[in-house]
Write a protein that holds these residues in place. Structure first.
Motif, PDB file in Angstrom:
ATOM      1  N   THR A  58     -10.093  -6.378   7.008  1.00 10.40           N
ATOM      2  CA  THR A  58     -11.531  -6.615   7.090  1.00 10.40           C
ATOM      3  C   THR A  58     -12.058  -6.144   8.443  1.00 10.40           C
ATOM      4  O   THR A  58     -11.474  -6.429   9.484  1.00 10.40           O
ATOM      5  N   ASP A  59     -13.134  -5.374   8.393  1.00 10.61           N
ATOM      6  CA  ASP A  59     -13.829  -4.800   9.556  1.00 10.61           C
ATOM      7  C   ASP A  59     -13.095  -3.639  10.216  1.00 10.61           C
ATOM      8  O   ASP A  59     -13.507  -3.164  11.273  1.00 10.61           O
ATOM      9  N   ALA A  60     -12.006  -3.160   9.599  1.00 11.18           N
ATOM     10  CA  ALA A  60     -11.321  -1.976  10.127  1.00 11.18           C
ATOM     11  C   ALA A  60     -11.966  -0.715   9.546  1.00 11.18           C
ATOM     12  O   ALA A  60     -12.767  -0.782   8.617  1.00 11.18           O
ATOM     13  N   ASP A  61     -11.607   0.434  10.091  1.00 10.93           N
ATOM     14  CA  ASP A  61     -12.129   1.704   9.595  1.00 10.93           C
ATOM     15  C   ASP A  61     -11.251   2.316   8.518  1.00 10.93           C
ATOM     16  O   ASP A  61     -11.737   3.011   7.637  1.00 10.93           O
ATOM     17  N   THR A 103       0.841  -1.190   0.000  1.00  7.44           N
ATOM     18  CA  THR A 103       0.000   0.000   0.000  1.00  7.44           C
ATOM     19  C   THR A 103       0.880   1.244   0.000  1.00  7.44           C
ATOM     20  O   THR A 103       2.043   1.195   0.413  1.00  7.44           O
ATOM     21  N   ASP A 104       0.317   2.356  -0.443  1.00  2.34           N
ATOM     22  CA  ASP A 104       1.067   3.615  -0.459  1.00  2.34           C
ATOM     23  C   ASP A 104       1.310   4.155   0.947  1.00  2.34           C
ATOM     24  O   ASP A 104       2.364   4.707   1.231  1.00  2.34           O
ATOM     25  N   GLU A 105       0.328   3.994   1.825  1.00  5.27           N
ATOM     26  CA  GLU A 105       0.393   4.663   3.125  1.00  5.27           C
ATOM     27  C   GLU A 105       1.199   3.908   4.175  1.00  5.27           C
ATOM     28  O   GLU A 105       1.905   4.537   4.976  1.00  5.27           O
ATOM     29  N   VAL A 106       1.061   2.596   4.241  1.00  8.46           N
ATOM     30  CA  VAL A 106       1.669   1.849   5.351  1.00  8.46           C
ATOM     31  C   VAL A 106       2.565   0.705   4.893  1.00  8.46           C
ATOM     32  O   VAL A 106       3.013  -0.089   5.716  1.00  8.46           O
ATOM     33  N   GLY A 107       2.844   0.622   3.617  1.00 10.18           N
ATOM     34  CA  GLY A 107       3.662  -0.474   3.120  1.00 10.18           C
ATOM     35  C   GLY A 107       2.854  -1.751   3.013  1.00 10.18           C
ATOM     36  O   GLY A 107       1.679  -1.729   2.674  1.00 10.18           O
ATOM     37  N   VAL A 108       3.469  -2.867   3.357  1.00  8.19           N
ATOM     38  CA  VAL A 108       2.837  -4.174   3.191  1.00  8.19           C
ATOM     39  C   VAL A 108       1.774  -4.413   4.265  1.00  8.19           C
ATOM     40  O   VAL A 108       1.990  -4.121   5.440  1.00  8.19           O
ATOM     41  N   ILE A 109       0.624  -4.945   3.835  1.00  6.94           N
ATOM     42  CA  ILE A 109      -0.381  -5.420   4.788  1.00  6.94           C
ATOM     43  C   ILE A 109      -0.686  -6.880   4.465  1.00  6.94           C
ATOM     44  O   ILE A 109      -0.562  -7.321   3.322  1.00  6.94           O
ATOM     45  N   THR A 110      -1.073  -7.606   5.503  1.00 16.36           N
ATOM     46  CA  THR A 110      -1.315  -9.037   5.385  1.00 16.36           C
ATOM     47  C   THR A 110      -2.613  -9.391   6.105  1.00 16.36           C
ATOM     48  O   THR A 110      -3.216  -8.543   6.754  1.00 16.36           O
ATOM     49  N   GLY A 111      -3.024 -10.630   5.991  1.00 14.68           N
ATOM     50  CA  GLY A 111      -4.187 -11.105   6.735  1.00 14.68           C
ATOM     51  C   GLY A 111      -5.455 -11.056   5.914  1.00 14.68           C
ATOM     52  O   GLY A 111      -5.428 -11.057   4.678  1.00 14.68           O
ATOM     53  N   ASP A 112      -6.596 -11.013   6.609  1.00 17.45           N
ATOM     54  CA  ASP A 112      -7.899 -10.959   5.956  1.00 17.45           C
ATOM     55  C   ASP A 112      -8.172  -9.518   5.542  1.00 17.45           C
ATOM     56  O   ASP A 112      -8.188  -8.610   6.383  1.00 17.45           O
ATOM     57  N   LEU A 113      -8.395  -9.324   4.249  1.00 18.17           N
ATOM     58  CA  LEU A 113      -8.500  -7.978   3.686  1.00 18.17           C
ATOM     59  C   LEU A 113      -9.787  -7.804   2.892  1.00 18.17           C
ATOM     60  O   LEU A 113     -10.316  -8.764   2.322  1.00 18.17           O
ATOM     61  N   THR A 114     -10.245  -6.574   2.851  1.00 21.36           N
ATOM     62  CA  THR A 114     -11.369  -6.183   2.009  1.00 21.36           C
ATOM     63  C   THR A 114     -10.820  -5.288   0.912  1.00 21.36           C
ATOM     64  O   THR A 114     -10.025  -4.385   1.187  1.00 21.36           O
ATOM     65  N   VAL A 115     -11.242  -5.538  -0.323  1.00 22.76           N
ATOM     66  CA  VAL A 115     -10.757  -4.807  -1.486  1.00 22.76           C
ATOM     67  C   VAL A 115     -11.935  -4.097  -2.138  1.00 22.76           C
ATOM     68  O   VAL A 115     -12.993  -4.693  -2.349  1.00 22.76           O
ATOM     69  N   GLU A 116     -11.745  -2.816  -2.451  1.00 19.51           N
ATOM     70  CA  GLU A 116     -12.758  -2.040  -3.162  1.00 19.51           C
ATOM     71  C   GLU A 116     -12.155  -1.505  -4.457  1.00 19.51           C
ATOM     72  O   GLU A 116     -11.119  -0.830  -4.433  1.00 19.51           O
ATOM     73  N   THR A 117     -12.792  -1.823  -5.576  1.00 18.59           N
ATOM     74  CA  THR A 117     -12.363  -1.351  -6.883  1.00 18.59           C
ATOM     75  C   THR A 117     -13.455  -0.425  -7.402  1.00 18.59           C
ATOM     76  O   THR A 117     -14.588  -0.858  -7.614  1.00 18.59           O
ATOM     77  N   SER A 118     -13.114   0.864  -7.577  1.00 18.60           N
ATOM     78  CA  SER A 118     -14.109   1.889  -7.930  1.00 18.60           C
ATOM     79  C   SER A 118     -13.770   2.549  -9.258  1.00 18.60           C
ATOM     80  O   SER A 118     -12.649   3.029  -9.441  1.00 18.60           O
ATOM     81  N   PRO A 119     -14.744   2.608 -10.165  1.00 17.92           N
ATOM     82  CA  PRO A 119     -14.497   3.274 -11.449  1.00 17.92           C
ATOM     83  C   PRO A 119     -14.392   4.782 -11.273  1.00 17.92           C
ATOM     84  O   PRO A 119     -15.015   5.363 -10.381  1.00 17.92           O
ATOM     85  N   ARG A 120     -13.594   5.387 -12.136  1.00 19.52           N
ATOM     86  CA  ARG A 120     -13.452   6.842 -12.181  1.00 19.52           C
ATOM     87  C   ARG A 120     -13.999   7.333 -13.519  1.00 19.52           C
ATOM     88  O   ARG A 120     -14.045   6.570 -14.484  1.00 19.52           O
ATOM     89  N   PRO A 121     -14.377   8.591 -13.603  1.00 17.18           N
ATOM     90  CA  PRO A 121     -14.908   9.121 -14.863  1.00 17.18           C
ATOM     91  C   PRO A 121     -13.901   9.105 -16.014  1.00 17.18           C
ATOM     92  O   PRO A 121     -14.289   9.130 -17.177  1.00 17.18           O
ATOM     93  N   ASP A 122     -12.602   9.020 -15.696  1.00 20.59           N
ATOM     94  CA  ASP A 122     -11.578   9.063 -16.742  1.00 20.59           C
ATOM     95  C   ASP A 122     -11.248   7.683 -17.325  1.00 20.59           C
ATOM     96  O   ASP A 122     -10.285   7.533 -18.078  1.00 20.59           O
TER      97      ASP A 122
END
Length: 94
Positions: A53-56, A24-43
């Protein structure tokens, strides 16, 4: 034609990161159970965010935003989930 017309809402999925996790850009490598969101952009590109998963907090998957393939947003989203499951401390374009 971009995949934006095929799917204009974010796609969300869950995966357990493979050995080495994902970058990741902010914290480097993350591991474990993860939630992924893929969002379209207008471009015609897509933002890919990831969280424990379940984090804020959400983090940008390194390499995002990225182009949506002609096969559409669902194809990109499945590729990202595969990347997460594979691990290797990689981002989108490694």
């Amino acid at each position: 034609m971009s995949g934006v017309a095929d799917h204009d809402q974010p796609l969300v999925g869950h995966a357990t990161a493979g050995p080495g996790g994902v970058m990741t850009d902010e914290v480097g490598v993350i591991t474990g159970d993860l939630t992924v969101e893929t969002s379209p952009r207008p471009d015609g590109r897509a933002d890919v965010r990831i969280q424990y998963t379940d984090a804020d907090e959400w983090y940008v998957l390194t390499g995002s935003p990225t182009d949506i393939p002609t096969a559409g947003l669902p194809t990109l989203h499945e590729a990202v989930l595969t990347l997460v499951r594979t691990g290797g401390s990689r981002g989108l374009h490694d």
